[in-house]
Motif scaffolding. Structure first.
Motif, PDB file in Angstrom:
ATOM      1  N   VAL A 260     -22.721  51.555  18.869  1.00  0.00           N
ATOM      2  CA  VAL A 260     -22.355  52.717  18.601  1.00  0.00           C
ATOM      3  C   VAL A 260     -23.217  54.028  18.562  1.00  0.00           C
ATOM      4  N   SER A 261     -23.791  53.648  18.897  1.00  0.00           N
ATOM      5  CA  SER A 261     -25.479  54.870  19.757  1.00  0.00           C
ATOM      6  C   SER A 261     -25.175  55.415  20.560  1.00  0.00           C
ATOM      7  N   GLN A 262     -24.014  54.633  21.574  1.00  0.00           N
ATOM      8  CA  GLN A 262     -23.144  55.559  22.248  1.00  0.00           C
ATOM      9  C   GLN A 262     -22.114  55.846  22.317  1.00  0.00           C
ATOM     10  N   GLY A 263     -21.823  56.011  20.537  1.00  0.00           N
ATOM     11  CA  GLY A 263     -20.457  56.426  20.593  1.00  0.00           C
ATOM     12  C   GLY A 263     -19.353  55.657  20.783  1.00  0.00           C
ATOM     13  N   ARG A 264     -19.426  54.427  20.918  1.00  0.00           N
ATOM     14  CA  ARG A 264     -18.179  53.067  21.463  1.00  0.00           C
ATOM     15  C   ARG A 264     -18.193  52.303  19.985  1.00  0.00           C
ATOM     16  N   GLU A 265     -17.375  52.185  20.360  1.00  0.00           N
ATOM     17  CA  GLU A 265     -16.503  50.610  19.639  1.00  0.00           C
ATOM     18  C   GLU A 265     -16.338  49.497  19.292  1.00  0.00           C
ATOM     19  N   PRO A 266     -17.348  49.035  18.115  1.00  0.00           N
ATOM     20  CA  PRO A 266     -18.078  47.654  18.878  1.00  0.00           C
ATOM     21  C   PRO A 266     -16.861  46.524  18.387  1.00  0.00           C
ATOM     22  N   GLN A 267     -16.330  46.543  19.626  1.00  0.00           N
ATOM     23  CA  GLN A 267     -15.174  45.322  20.064  1.00  0.00           C
ATOM     24  C   GLN A 267     -16.175  44.083  19.674  1.00  0.00           C
ATOM     25  N   PRO A 268     -15.553  43.354  18.941  1.00  0.00           N
ATOM     26  CA  PRO A 268     -15.396  42.175  18.618  1.00  0.00           C
ATOM     27  C   PRO A 268     -16.008  40.600  19.333  1.00  0.00           C
ATOM     28  N   GLU A 269     -15.007  41.435  20.925  1.00  0.00           N
ATOM     29  CA  GLU A 269     -14.961  40.733  22.029  1.00  0.00           C
ATOM     30  C   GLU A 269     -16.457  40.808  22.262  1.00  0.00           C
ATOM     31  N   ILE A 270     -16.630  42.454  22.883  1.00  0.00           N
ATOM     32  CA  ILE A 270     -17.819  42.416  23.537  1.00  0.00           C
ATOM     33  C   ILE A 270     -18.942  42.184  22.516  1.00  0.00           C
ATOM     34  N   LEU A 271     -19.153  42.423  21.383  1.00  0.00           N
ATOM     35  CA  LEU A 271     -20.045  41.456  20.315  1.00  0.00           C
ATOM     36  C   LEU A 271     -21.226  39.666  21.056  1.00  0.00           C
ATOM     37  N   ARG A 272     -18.856  39.362  20.737  1.00  0.00           N
ATOM     38  CA  ARG A 272     -19.125  38.193  21.241  1.00  0.00           C
ATOM     39  C   ARG A 272     -19.526  37.740  22.804  1.00  0.00           C
ATOM     40  N   SER A 273     -19.425  38.309  23.489  1.00  0.00           N
ATOM     41  CA  SER A 273     -20.203  38.012  24.603  1.00  0.00           C
ATOM     42  C   SER A 273     -21.168  38.581  25.236  1.00  0.00           C
ATOM     43  N   VAL A 274     -21.958  39.670  24.483  1.00  0.00           N
ATOM     44  CA  VAL A 274     -23.653  39.193  24.648  1.00  0.00           C
ATOM     45  C   VAL A 274     -23.976  38.441  24.256  1.00  0.00           C
ATOM     46  N   ALA A 275     -23.420  38.165  22.681  1.00  0.00           N
ATOM     47  CA  ALA A 275     -24.290  36.898  21.797  1.00  0.00           C
ATOM     48  C   ALA A 275     -24.185  35.911  22.612  1.00  0.00           C
ATOM     49  N   ASP A 276     -23.434  35.772  23.281  1.00  0.00           N
ATOM     50  CA  ASP A 276     -23.101  34.282  23.729  1.00  0.00           C
ATOM     51  C   ASP A 276     -23.701  34.341  25.385  1.00  0.00           C
ATOM     52  N   SER A 277     -24.372  35.785  26.040  1.00  0.00           N
ATOM     53  CA  SER A 277     -25.162  35.584  27.150  1.00  0.00           C
ATOM     54  C   SER A 277     -26.686  35.395  26.843  1.00  0.00           C
ATOM     55  N   ILE A 278     -26.748  34.878  25.826  1.00  0.00           N
ATOM     56  CA  ILE A 278     -28.490  34.989  25.219  1.00  0.00           C
ATOM     57  C   ILE A 278     -28.295  33.229  25.228  1.00  0.00           C
ATOM     58  N   SER A 279     -29.737  33.192  25.101  1.00  0.00           N
ATOM     59  CA  SER A 279     -30.255  31.278  24.993  1.00  0.00           C
ATOM     60  C   SER A 279     -30.806  31.647  23.462  1.00  0.00           C
ATOM     61  N   TYR A 280     -30.401  30.406  23.292  1.00  0.00           N
ATOM     62  CA  TYR A 280     -31.000  30.282  21.742  1.00  0.00           C
ATOM     63  C   TYR A 280     -31.863  29.074  21.865  1.00  0.00           C
ATOM     64  N   PHE A 281     -33.034  28.827  20.785  1.00  0.00           N
ATOM     65  CA  PHE A 281     -33.963  27.797  20.681  1.00  0.00           C
ATOM     66  C   PHE A 281     -33.279  27.042  19.330  1.00  0.00           C
ATOM     67  N   PRO A 282     -34.055  26.259  18.885  1.00  0.00           N
ATOM     68  CA  PRO A 282     -34.702  24.647  19.961  1.00  0.00           C
ATOM     69  C   PRO A 282     -33.971  24.059  20.156  1.00  0.00           C
ATOM     70  N   ALA A 283     -33.503  23.975  21.621  1.00  0.00           N
ATOM     71  CA  ALA A 283     -32.362  23.863  22.560  1.00  0.00           C
ATOM     72  C   ALA A 283     -31.885  22.855  21.461  1.00  0.00           C
ATOM     73  N   GLU A 284     -31.822  21.703  20.745  1.00  0.00           N
ATOM     74  CA  GLU A 284     -31.106  20.889  20.531  1.00  0.00           C
ATOM     75  C   GLU A 284     -29.677  21.275  19.095  1.00  0.00           C
ATOM     76  N   HIS A 285     -30.274  22.407  18.891  1.00  0.00           N
ATOM     77  CA  HIS A 285     -29.471  23.533  17.410  1.00  0.00           C
ATOM     78  C   HIS A 285     -29.166  24.276  17.855  1.00  0.00           C
ATOM     79  N   ARG A 286     -29.848  24.837  18.454  1.00  0.00           N
ATOM     80  CA  ARG A 286     -29.504  26.411  19.223  1.00  0.00           C
ATOM     81  C   ARG A 286     -29.301  27.442  18.078  1.00  0.00           C
ATOM     82  N   VAL A 287     -30.350  28.266  17.025  1.00  0.00           N
ATOM     83  CA  VAL A 287     -30.790  28.798  16.112  1.00  0.00           C
ATOM     84  C   VAL A 287     -31.041  29.790  16.477  1.00  0.00           C
ATOM     85  N   PHE A 288     -32.239  30.023  16.867  1.00  0.00           N
ATOM     86  CA  PHE A 288     -32.409  31.642  17.102  1.00  0.00           C
ATOM     87  C   PHE A 288     -32.336  31.898  18.709  1.00  0.00           C
ATOM     88  N   SER A 289     -32.643  33.714  18.848  1.00  0.00           N
ATOM     89  CA  SER A 289     -32.068  34.119  19.951  1.00  0.00           C
ATOM     90  C   SER A 289     -33.606  34.130  20.181  1.00  0.00           C
TER      91      SER A 289
END
Ligand SMILES: Nc1ncnc2c1ncn2[C@@H]1O[C@H](COP(=O)(O)OP(=O)(O)OP(=O)(O)O)[C@@H](O)[C@H]1O
Length: 306
Positions: A260-289
């Motif tokens: 939004v700050s870049q003047g772009r549409e926050p499309q759900p697919e983009i948000l999902r891809s960004v979130a997918d590209s990050i790892s989460y912990f603890p390994a067994e539950h993957r709860v926190f970024s």
């Protein structure tokens, strides 16, 4: 040479010349409301930190003659918004934000890298704070990565944090000090994980319990800048501010804000891809970024367009 590493030459303090300045920030009634609004919009997933800082700042600024400076300590996992909140605070206090001549940032790797110079660092740091408070009683001092500072170094500023009316001939009680660190991150994360496991909201965290376990963690770990520090032992801080680990939906929220700050549409697919590209912990539950929202703003969102 050592004086220059703190940039002392920049503001004409060498030789003990203190230039009085009339242009410190002016407290006005919209200041805290503006900050509150900005934090509500931009600081994702940290309602507790937001409330603690806003409440503390409001009380402090309402007081024409505060009894002591405002001293805040920020604790938490990497990328959860500690420095970001301090930056937003500086922006509301000073027109030029962190670039203002009245905002002073210290980082151990940049300003205090060599253990053998601690004595010199202590001397310079004390003079630097004293000189700048003489110029602007409402200066803001930000200490980043305090847990990585040489133990004992930070204690040199203790005379500036207490309620003394006058220290070295100057009134220091209107200044704001913020100490940022990862100290206590394990305790904060564990408490957030326990809440998640008992299916409770992470914001239901018990502040008193959390504060106590963070303080215990700080005191148990030598080689930590706050270890055995009077700032903690004598409770010279006013508010301990915990930052909770961020979840996947917070990462998506950070990405949405960025788009939004870049003047772009926050499309759900983009948000999902960004979130997918990050790892989460603890390994067994993957709860926190693992990196909070840290890498979100620096992404090249062009690659996420389908
Ligand atoms: N809670 C948050 N809300 C919005 N943006 C955030 C948040 N946390 C982090 N960010 C984004 O990530 C960047 C880096 O965060 P920040 O520097 O505040 O992390 P930190 O908690 O200080 O981490 P570290 O302990 O590694 O220094 C910020 O500039 C901001 O863009």
């Amino acid at each position: 040479m050592l004086l220059n590493y703190l940039g002392l030459a920049r503001i004409g303090m060498l030789g003990g010349i203190h230039l009085p300045s009339p242009t410190c920030y002016i407290v006005h009634f919209q200041l805290v409301s503006g900050l509150e609004c900005d934090l509500a919009k931009n600081l994702v997933g940290q309602p507790l930190a937001r409330q603690l800082v806003v409440k503390g700042l409001r009380k402090f600024l309402q007081e024409p003659s505060p009894v002591k400076p405002l001293v805040l300590t920020f604790h938490g996992w990497t990328g959860t918004g500690k420095t970001y909140l301090a930056t937003l605070l500086a922006r509301h206090l000073f027109r030029d934000g962190v670039h203002s001549a009245y905002v002073h940032q210290f980082s151990p790797v940049v300003h205090f890298p060599h253990a053998e110079f601690v004595k010199q660092y202590k001397h310079d740091l004390k003079n630097w704070i004293q000189g700048n408070l003489t110029r602007c009683g409402r200066s803001l001092f930000l200490f980043d990565d305090v847990d990585k500072m040489q133990p004992g170094l930070i204690d040199v500023i203790i005379p500036f944090l207490g309620p003394s009316w006058v220290v070295f001939g100057t009134n220091y009680r209107k200044a704001i000090f913020i100490f940022i660190s990862n100290a206590g991150e394990k305790q904060i994360n564990q408490m957030a994980l326990d809440l998640w496991q008992s299916r409770r909201d992470r914001e239901e965290v018990n502040y008193q319990e959390l504060e106590a376990s963070i303080l215990q963690a700080v005191n148990e770990k030598p080689q930590n800048g706050l270890w055995k520090s009077e700032i903690v032992e004598e409770r010279l801080f006013d508010i301990l501010v915990p930052f909770l680990p961020l979840r996947r939906y917070h990462v998506e929220q950070c990405a949405a804000n960025e788009l939004v700050s870049q003047g772009r549409e926050p499309q759900p697919e983009i948000l999902r891809s960004v979130a997918d590209s990050i790892s989460y912990f603890p390994a067994e539950h993957r709860v926190f970024s693992s990196t909070g929202c840290k890498t979100v703003a620096s992404r090249d969102y062009v690659y996420y367009v389908y």
